[in-house]
Design a protein around this motif. Structure first.
Motif, mmCIF file in Angstrom:
data_model
loop_
_atom_site.group_PDB
_atom_site.id
_atom_site.type_symbol
_atom_site.label_atom_id
_atom_site.label_comp_id
_atom_site.label_asym_id
_atom_site.label_seq_id
_atom_site.Cartn_x
_atom_site.Cartn_y
_atom_site.Cartn_z
ATOM 1 N N ASP A 24 30.019 30.769 62.357
ATOM 2 C CA ASP A 24 28.865 29.945 62.669
ATOM 3 C C ASP A 24 28.113 29.696 61.371
ATOM 4 O OD1 ASP A 24 27.152 28.525 64.224
ATOM 5 O OD2 ASP A 24 26.175 30.257 65.130
ATOM 6 N N SER B 291 31.613 21.230 64.255
ATOM 7 C CA SER B 291 30.549 22.148 64.661
ATOM 8 C C SER B 291 30.209 21.969 66.137
ATOM 9 C CB SER B 291 29.297 21.933 63.808
ATOM 10 O OG SER B 291 29.554 22.306 62.481
ATOM 11 N N HIS C 70 35.822 26.849 62.224
ATOM 12 C CA HIS C 70 34.578 26.469 62.895
ATOM 13 C C HIS C 70 34.379 27.237 64.199
ATOM 14 C CE1 HIS C 70 34.299 23.165 60.036
ATOM 15 N NE2 HIS C 70 33.040 23.068 60.421
ATOM 16 N N GLU D 192 32.679 17.371 59.707
ATOM 17 C CA GLU D 192 31.932 18.632 59.761
ATOM 18 C C GLU D 192 31.041 18.678 61.000
ATOM 19 O OE1 GLU D 192 30.936 22.378 58.505
ATOM 20 O OE2 GLU D 192 32.393 21.073 57.546
#
Length: 133
Positions: free
Chosen positions: A113, A48, A109, A44
């Protein structure tokens, strides 16, 4: 600049995940729950950060993902057309499903956002890239 890093990152990250999944399926191994949580959290964070780079040149990033989807989807369709009995998961099948999952994560991703405590939204850089110009 940093924008050109997104495409190679996605290509390598998706390939790495496919190889990991192929190995796990071939060996019949399972990650324990704690290792799975750590891996998911790490992924994750990676996604990001990579998405931030990808948004520096949304068109190039989407072009990369589009090409990767175009290579993956015919194989995925073929997999489902030739599906055998339930439970017959080969390492190649597991790797292909992981490839599709990772591509969806990359696209998700890049195009949304996720702000902590807020509803995910479309980043302004993506909105701006969609404007006629």
């Amino acid at each position: 600049m940093l924008a050109p890093l997104y495409g190679p990152y996605c290509i390598c990250r998706v390939r790495m995940s496919c190889l990991e999944e192929h190995f796990i399926a071939r060996e019949g191994a399972e990650l324990d729950e704690i290792r799975e949580e750590i891996s998911a959290f790490s992924l994750e964070e990676e996604m990001s950060s990579a998405a931030s780079l990808g948004r520096l040149n949304v068109l190039a990033s989407m072009t990369t993902l589009s090409g990767m989807f175009q290579q993956c989807m015919p194989r995925l369709v073929s997999l489902f057309e030739c599906a055998g009995s339930p439970g017959d998961m080969t390492p190649d099948m597991a790797a292909l499903l992981e490839e599709a999952r990772m591509l969806l994560l990359c696209a998700g991703h890049l195009l949304t956002d996720d702000c902590v405590g807020e509803t995910p939204a479309i980043p302004e850089s993506v909105i701006n890239a969609c404007q006629p110009g």
